[in-house]
Design a protein around this motif. Structure first.
Motif, PDB file in Angstrom:
ATOM      1  N   ARG A  16      13.970 -36.663   6.042  1.00  3.99           N
ATOM      2  CA  ARG A  16      14.529 -35.456   5.068  1.00  3.99           C
ATOM      3  C   ARG A  16      15.709 -35.688   4.363  1.00  3.99           C
ATOM      4  NH1 ARG A  16      13.146 -29.635   7.890  1.00  3.99           N
ATOM      5  NH2 ARG A  16      10.792 -30.092   8.344  1.00  3.99           N
ATOM      6  N   ARG A  17      16.356 -36.771   5.372  1.00  8.56           N
ATOM      7  CA  ARG A  17      17.403 -37.312   4.916  1.00  8.56           C
ATOM      8  C   ARG A  17      17.538 -37.587   3.269  1.00  8.56           C
ATOM      9  NH1 ARG A  17      22.577 -37.773   6.276  1.00  8.56           N
ATOM     10  NH2 ARG A  17      21.911 -36.945   8.359  1.00  8.56           N
ATOM     11  N   ASP A  18      16.668 -38.423   3.234  1.00  3.02           N
ATOM     12  CA  ASP A  18      15.966 -39.423   2.379  1.00  3.02           C
ATOM     13  C   ASP A  18      15.370 -38.077   1.280  1.00  3.02           C
ATOM     14  OD1 ASP A  18      15.886 -41.867   0.480  1.00  3.02           O
ATOM     15  OD2 ASP A  18      13.703 -41.101   1.050  1.00  3.02           O
ATOM     16  N   LEU A  19      14.967 -37.622   1.112  1.00  2.00           N
ATOM     17  CA  LEU A  19      14.238 -36.327   0.263  1.00  2.00           C
ATOM     18  C   LEU A  19      16.309 -35.964  -0.506  1.00  2.00           C
ATOM     19  CD1 LEU A  19      12.404 -34.875  -1.849  1.00  2.00           C
ATOM     20  CD2 LEU A  19      11.760 -33.032   0.790  1.00  2.00           C
ATOM     21  N   TYR A  20      16.505 -35.168   0.807  1.00  2.00           N
ATOM     22  CA  TYR A  20      17.284 -34.428   0.138  1.00  2.00           C
ATOM     23  C   TYR A  20      18.678 -35.142  -0.385  1.00  2.00           C
ATOM     24  CZ  TYR A  20      15.455 -30.973   3.948  1.00  2.00           C
ATOM     25  OH  TYR A  20      14.866 -30.339   4.836  1.00  2.00           O
ATOM     26  N   THR A  21      19.026 -35.958  -0.227  1.00  2.00           N
ATOM     27  CA  THR A  21      19.693 -37.447  -0.620  1.00  2.00           C
ATOM     28  C   THR A  21      19.075 -37.293  -2.252  1.00  2.00           C
ATOM     29  OG1 THR A  21      20.087 -38.512   1.216  1.00  2.00           O
ATOM     30  CG2 THR A  21      20.469 -39.085  -1.049  1.00  2.00           C
ATOM     31  N   ARG A  22      17.953 -38.068  -2.549  1.00  2.00           N
ATOM     32  CA  ARG A  22      18.131 -37.633  -4.001  1.00  2.00           C
ATOM     33  C   ARG A  22      17.636 -36.023  -4.971  1.00  2.00           C
ATOM     34  NH1 ARG A  22      12.445 -39.578  -3.450  1.00  2.00           N
ATOM     35  NH2 ARG A  22      12.902 -38.902  -1.258  1.00  2.00           N
ATOM     36  N   LEU A  23      17.936 -35.172  -4.000  1.00  2.00           N
ATOM     37  CA  LEU A  23      17.831 -33.653  -4.390  1.00  2.00           C
ATOM     38  C   LEU A  23      18.635 -33.604  -4.878  1.00  2.00           C
ATOM     39  CD1 LEU A  23      15.252 -31.106  -1.554  1.00  2.00           C
ATOM     40  CD2 LEU A  23      14.825 -32.460  -3.750  1.00  2.00           C
ATOM     41  N   ASP A  24      19.904 -34.488  -3.542  1.00  2.00           N
ATOM     42  CA  ASP A  24      21.141 -33.469  -4.189  1.00  2.00           C
ATOM     43  C   ASP A  24      21.620 -33.725  -5.232  1.00  2.00           C
ATOM     44  OD1 ASP A  24      23.573 -32.726  -3.695  1.00  2.00           O
ATOM     45  OD2 ASP A  24      24.265 -34.532  -2.506  1.00  2.00           O
ATOM     46  N   ALA A  25      21.002 -34.919  -5.737  1.00  2.00           N
ATOM     47  CA  ALA A  25      21.615 -36.372  -6.875  1.00  2.00           C
ATOM     48  C   ALA A  25      20.783 -35.139  -7.570  1.00  2.00           C
ATOM     49  CB  ALA A  25      20.841 -37.621  -7.058  1.00  2.00           C
ATOM     50  N   ARG A  26      19.568 -34.501  -7.817  1.00  2.00           N
ATOM     51  CA  ARG A  26      20.169 -34.080  -9.152  1.00  2.00           C
ATOM     52  C   ARG A  26      19.479 -32.253  -9.095  1.00  2.00           C
ATOM     53  NH1 ARG A  26      18.087 -37.394 -10.611  1.00  2.00           N
ATOM     54  NH2 ARG A  26      16.739 -39.582 -11.205  1.00  2.00           N
ATOM     55  N   HIS A  27      21.641 -31.906  -8.329  1.00  2.00           N
ATOM     56  CA  HIS A  27      21.668 -30.592  -8.183  1.00  2.00           C
ATOM     57  C   HIS A  27      20.836 -29.464  -7.783  1.00  2.00           C
ATOM     58  CE1 HIS A  27      25.274 -32.883 -10.041  1.00  2.00           C
ATOM     59  NE2 HIS A  27      24.028 -32.769 -10.746  1.00  2.00           N
ATOM     60  N   THR A  28      19.909 -29.858  -7.061  1.00  2.00           N
ATOM     61  CA  THR A  28      18.495 -28.966  -6.399  1.00  2.00           C
ATOM     62  C   THR A  28      18.922 -29.118  -4.755  1.00  2.00           C
ATOM     63  OG1 THR A  28      17.408 -30.467  -6.205  1.00  2.00           O
ATOM     64  CG2 THR A  28      16.781 -30.150  -7.934  1.00  2.00           C
ATOM     65  N   ALA A  29      17.832 -28.307  -4.241  1.00  2.00           N
ATOM     66  CA  ALA A  29      18.729 -28.014  -2.654  1.00  2.00           C
ATOM     67  C   ALA A  29      17.729 -27.532  -1.894  1.00  2.00           C
ATOM     68  CB  ALA A  29      19.894 -27.654  -1.997  1.00  2.00           C
ATOM     69  N   PRO A  30      17.058 -28.040  -0.588  1.00  2.00           N
ATOM     70  CA  PRO A  30      16.291 -27.077   0.385  1.00  2.00           C
ATOM     71  C   PRO A  30      16.087 -25.804   0.774  1.00  2.00           C
ATOM     72  CG  PRO A  30      16.659 -29.455   1.514  1.00  2.00           C
ATOM     73  CD  PRO A  30      17.770 -29.118  -0.019  1.00  2.00           C
ATOM     74  N   LEU A  31      15.727 -24.846  -0.181  1.00  2.00           N
ATOM     75  CA  LEU A  31      16.510 -23.369   0.751  1.00  2.00           C
ATOM     76  C   LEU A  31      15.499 -23.339   2.054  1.00  2.00           C
ATOM     77  CD1 LEU A  31      16.824 -20.567   0.075  1.00  2.00           C
ATOM     78  CD2 LEU A  31      14.088 -20.285  -1.113  1.00  2.00           C
ATOM     79  N   GLU A  76      16.536 -24.742   4.337  1.00  3.35           N
ATOM     80  CA  GLU A  76      17.489 -25.466   5.671  1.00  3.35           C
ATOM     81  C   GLU A  76      18.914 -23.965   5.515  1.00  3.35           C
ATOM     82  OE1 GLU A  76      17.650 -28.042   7.526  1.00  3.35           O
ATOM     83  OE2 GLU A  76      15.920 -29.106   6.737  1.00  3.35           O
ATOM     84  N   VAL A  77      18.608 -23.435   4.448  1.00  2.50           N
ATOM     85  CA  VAL A  77      19.840 -22.324   4.455  1.00  2.50           C
ATOM     86  C   VAL A  77      19.085 -20.609   4.647  1.00  2.50           C
ATOM     87  CG1 VAL A  77      21.521 -23.824   3.327  1.00  2.50           C
ATOM     88  CG2 VAL A  77      19.773 -22.183   1.705  1.00  2.50           C
ATOM     89  N   LEU A  78      17.911 -20.611   3.875  1.00  2.83           N
ATOM     90  CA  LEU A  78      17.066 -19.613   4.260  1.00  2.83           C
ATOM     91  C   LEU A  78      18.213 -18.339   5.048  1.00  2.83           C
ATOM     92  CD1 LEU A  78      15.394 -17.726   2.299  1.00  2.83           C
ATOM     93  CD2 LEU A  78      13.617 -18.374   3.974  1.00  2.83           C
ATOM     94  N   GLY A  79      18.276 -18.623   6.325  1.00  2.49           N
ATOM     95  CA  GLY A  79      17.894 -17.684   6.929  1.00  2.49           C
ATOM     96  C   GLY A  79      19.796 -17.229   7.193  1.00  2.49           C
ATOM     97  N   LYS A  80      20.904 -18.407   6.435  1.00  9.28           N
ATOM     98  CA  LYS A  80      21.939 -17.914   6.378  1.00  9.28           C
ATOM     99  C   LYS A  80      22.470 -17.726   5.415  1.00  9.28           C
ATOM    100  CE  LYS A  80      26.656 -20.620   5.731  1.00  9.28           C
ATOM    101  NZ  LYS A  80      27.099 -21.018   5.131  1.00  9.28           N
ATOM    102  N   ILE A  81      21.797 -17.419   3.905  1.00  4.62           N
ATOM    103  CA  ILE A  81      21.565 -16.618   2.713  1.00  4.62           C
ATOM    104  C   ILE A  81      21.667 -15.303   2.140  1.00  4.62           C
ATOM    105  CG2 ILE A  81      22.353 -18.923   1.176  1.00  4.62           C
ATOM    106  CD1 ILE A  81      19.926 -18.111   0.052  1.00  4.62           C
TER     107      ILE A  81
END
Ligand code: 1HN
Length: 355
Positions: A21-36, A38-43
């Motif tokens: 997951r960390r690996d995917l999230y790092t590459r998502l971040d580099a493309r200015h994207t993020a996994p919803l 992980e944050v759905l309950g917060k937003i």
């Protein structure tokens, strides 16, 4: 070294992320994207989770500080000599609630606060002193304690105190709403005071006598009345109290209106005044509009969530969105309040609940 959260996604600061997951999230971040996921309950929480907290300012604590600022700098130097009432849950953000700004403004005898205009709309609720005026688009009104005064969006306004005593009022502005939309504009008037072109009392005669000029069309979304004087509001509350129109949560509560529409006085900020009878023990109520209360008369206390706040005249307190609020009054009391209720209603978001 910079902290990782300063340059990378907050989710990557989590220690417990599996490596894939960390690996995917790092590459998502580099493309200015993020996994919803992980944050759905917060937003999108299931009900409001305000960052602001309940807070009460005792006038006797704050007034000396404002007077000290009055000795330190002139209103002209300051442009506006105001102590921001800043919610401790949002330090450094100049907000009293998530959506609104509030401050206490002082103008000393002989002073002028120069004319300007801005996209943010303002209300003034007069706390102490008489003899100062506020001017809006060429018309002046003299301020008296308990008066509720409007400065609608993009109207030139200045204040002056030709009187004998310091005058202090509560400012409420929709600054955080305007800034949410990145729609802020501001400009100074060329000169300190705008010309006094409209006779005193003109807008009161035109718009505040349950009549409107026959061919009048509104030029703005806000009420054309710019001062709602306290004696009129007080008399109304008193009559309705004697006529027994008492709500179990609110006592006798009225909302200030735009006489042209029956709606709120401004599109973003609504204002209210309520009488709590002597000995009133209100039942709990909550709504999605975080509310700023200013005590006009009387002593009492308000339970907000789990905490009780004792108040007396000129104190100011804040109830966050969706917190249970219950008022009690020792003697007869009057509260002024304001909130973003009209904005929430216009967007279909506003909710309320009684216990
Ligand atoms: C402002 O224009 C006034 O005109 C008071 O009295 C407070 C806070 C933020 C931005 C503008 C005023 C203000 C303000």
């Amino acid at each position: 070294m910079e902290s990782p959260t300063a340059t990378t996604a907050p989710v990557l600061a989590r220690k417990d992320l599996p490596p894939d997951r960390r690996d995917l999230y790092t590459r998502l971040d580099a493309r200015h994207t993020a996994p919803l996921w992980e944050v759905l309950g917060k937003i999108i929480p299931p009900e409001p989770t305000p960052d602001i907290v309940p807070v009460l300012w005792h006038y006797d604590d704050v007034r000396p500080l404002l007077m000290e600022a009055g000795r330190l700098l002139t209103a002209r130097e300051a442009e506006r000599r105001v102590l921001i009432l800043e919610n401790p849950g949002l330090r450094g953000q100049s907000r009293v609630t998530q959506s609104l700004y509030a401050g206490l403004q002082l103008i000393l005898p002989g002073e002028i606060a120069p004319a300007h205009r801005h996209a943010a709309a303002a209300l003034r609720f007069i706390i102490e002193g008489t003899g100062a005026y506020t001017a809006v688009e060429g018309e002046r009104t003299v301020m008296h304690p308990g008066d509720f005064i409007l400065t609608p969006s993009w109207t030139y306004h200045d204040h002056g105190n030709p009187g004998e005593v310091p005058v202090i009022w509560l400012d409420g502005l929709d600054v955080p709403i305007v800034n949410l939309f990145d729609a802020s504009f501001r400009e100074s008037y060329p000169g300190d005071s705008q010309p006094h072109t409209v006779p005193d009392g003109d807008s009161h005669a035109r718009y505040a006598a349950n009549m409107l000029p026959v061919d009048w069309e509104p030029a703005r979304l806000s009420s054309p009345i710019f001062n709602y004087p306290y004696p009129r509001s007080r008399e109304t509350l008193d009559t309705l109290y004697r006529n027994d129109a008492i709500h179990p949560c609110h006592g006798v509560k009225m909302r200030f209106i735009n006489p042209a529409t029956g709606g709120a006085t401004m599109p973003t900020i609504g204002a209210f005044m309520q009488l709590l009878p002597k000995g009133f023990q209100g039942t709990a109520y909550r709504a999605t509009d975080s509310t700023v209360f200013a005590v006009v008369e009387g002593r009492g206390r308000t339970r907000i969530g789990d905490t009780t706040y004792d108040w007396s005249p000129r104190d100011i307190f804040v109830a966050p969105s969706w917190a249970w609020v219950a008022h009690e009054a020792a003697g007869e009391a009057v509260l002024f309040s304001f909130s973003d209720r009209p904005a929430q209603k216009a967007l279909g978001l506003w909710r309320e609940q009684t216990a």
